[in-house]
Design an enzyme around this catalytic site. Structure first.
Site, PDB file in Angstrom:
ATOM      1  N   GLY A   1       8.739   6.686  -2.647  1.00  0.00           N
ATOM      2  CA  GLY A   1       9.357   6.539  -1.340  1.00  0.00           C
ATOM      3  C   GLY A   1       9.611   5.104  -0.927  1.00  0.00           C
ATOM      4  CB  ILE A   2       9.450   3.510   2.440  1.00  0.00           C
ATOM      5  CG1 ILE A   2      10.510   4.380   3.137  1.00  0.00           C
ATOM      6  CG2 ILE A   2       9.486   2.089   2.995  1.00  0.00           C
ATOM      7  CD1 ILE A   2      10.259   4.581   4.619  1.00  0.00           C
ATOM      8  N   GLY A   3       7.549   2.788  -0.001  1.00  0.00           N
ATOM      9  CA  GLY A   3       6.639   1.830  -0.633  1.00  0.00           C
ATOM     10  C   GLY A   3       7.105   1.413  -2.013  1.00  0.00           C
TER      11      GLY A   3
ATOM     12  CB  SER B   1       8.081   5.167  12.451  1.00  0.00           C
ATOM     13  OG  SER B   1       8.928   6.247  12.762  1.00  0.00           O
TER      14      SER B   1
ATOM     15  CB  THR C   1      -0.950   0.015   1.207  1.00  0.00           C
ATOM     16  OG1 THR C   1      -0.194   0.183   2.417  1.00  0.00           O
ATOM     17  CG2 THR C   1      -1.737  -1.290   1.297  1.00  0.00           C
ATOM     18  N   GLY C   2       0.346   2.307  -0.611  1.00  0.00           N
ATOM     19  CA  GLY C   2       1.092   3.562  -0.684  1.00  0.00           C
ATOM     20  C   GLY C   2       2.446   3.369  -1.341  1.00  0.00           C
ATOM     21  CB  SER C   3       3.708   0.794  -3.308  1.00  0.00           C
ATOM     22  OG  SER C   3       2.530   0.375  -3.970  1.00  0.00           O
ATOM     23  CB  THR C   4       2.845   5.832  -6.357  1.00  0.00           C
ATOM     24  OG1 THR C   4       2.576   6.783  -5.313  1.00  0.00           O
ATOM     25  CG2 THR C   4       1.573   5.064  -6.706  1.00  0.00           C
TER      26      THR C   4
ATOM     27  CE1 TYR D   1       4.454   8.703  10.453  1.00  0.00           C
ATOM     28  CE2 TYR D   1       6.194   8.964  12.093  1.00  0.00           C
ATOM     29  CZ  TYR D   1       5.725   8.393  10.928  1.00  0.00           C
ATOM     30  OH  TYR D   1       6.518   7.514  10.233  1.00  0.00           O
TER      31      TYR D   1
END
Length: 264
Positions: free
Chosen positions: A18-20, A141, A13-16, A154
């Protein structure tokens, strides 16, 4: 260590970016069929094209869905009804004085950073358990353990992920499915560059700004540099593999020694 995931399907998820994106690339290199997720169809398709170019032979399935909503989660499950590896990476962050965080922002952080992963785990875990293999990971994190004063909302969500992953690991006990969280330390992504410049002089060149940020705001890092996304991905790929079959219910640190403890 040879990691072969060619018979596995993953959703990151959220992989477009950065870390993803680094995790998706790492899983694709190991042979997995990878669901690449973003909120918009155009950006998701563009990221999928980049990854296919970066990893020749990669099997990528664009999954455009806003996973912070029930409707988005349902759309993702419709696109990928069964997955063997679920990486709950989606997350938002930003600095805000603690007394200025209103109810709406507290809710938004919880819904995006925590509830999105819970929904997908709830959807995919039963199938993994029935098949006798599965890997669920929550990207947490160092902020889960060392709550940053400038973004306690966060930090709260990342602490929640440690509890959630441990709880789902107990639900999956004895089934061949593992559930873990990965504690990522301060990592070099585009979003983090923006965050760094919120806290240090925007006129500084990036290398100077990064050093100033680590010195002034993350002095306990033993690396004394930002972590690269690929370094987080290496841990995730390992945890996704058969070789990690005895690691479950854990909080694995890729934090550069940031958390000053022998245990999380």
């Amino acid at each position: 260590m040879l990691i072969d995931l060619k018979d596995r399907t993953a959703l990151v998820t959220g992989s477009t970016q950065g870390i993803g994106a680094a995790i998706a690339a790492g899983l694709a290199r190991a042979g997995a069929r990878v669901g690449l997720n973003g909120r918009r169809e155009d950006s998701t398709a563009a990221a999928a094209a980049r990854l296919t170019s970066e990893v020749p032979g990669a099997r990528i399935i664009p999954v455009a869905a806003d996973l912070s909503t029930e409707e988005g989660a349902a759309a993702a499950v419709s696109a990928l009804p069964d997955v063997d590896i679920l990486v709950n990476n989606l997350g938002i962050f930003g600095s805000r004085p603690a007394l200025e965080i209103d109810d709406a922002e507290w809710r938004r952080y919880f819904e995006v950073n925590v509830l999105a992963g819970i929904r997908l785990t709830r959807a995919y875990l039963p199938g993994m358990m029935a098949r006798g293999f599965g890997r669920v990971q929550f990207i947490a994190s160092d902020s889960a353990v060392a709550i940053p004063a400038e973004m306690i909302h966060y930090g709260m969500t990342k602490t929640s992920l440690l509890a959630v992953s441990r709880g789902f690991a107990k639900e999956a006990a004895g089934t061949g499915v593992t559930v873990n969280s990965v504690l990522a330390g301060p990592t070099h992504t585009g979003g983090v560059e923006d965050f760094v410049y919120e806290l240090v002089d925007r006129d500084l060149p990036w290398e100077e700004a990064q050093r100033a940020f680590m010195r002034e705001h993350r002095p306990q890092s033993l690396l004394q540099r930002l972590i690269e996304p690929e370094e987080i991905a290496n841990m995730v790929v390992y945890l996704s593999s058969p070789q990690a079959s005895a690691t479950t219910g854990g909080a694995l640190r890729v934090d550069g020694g940031y958390v000053d403890s022998i245990l999380p």
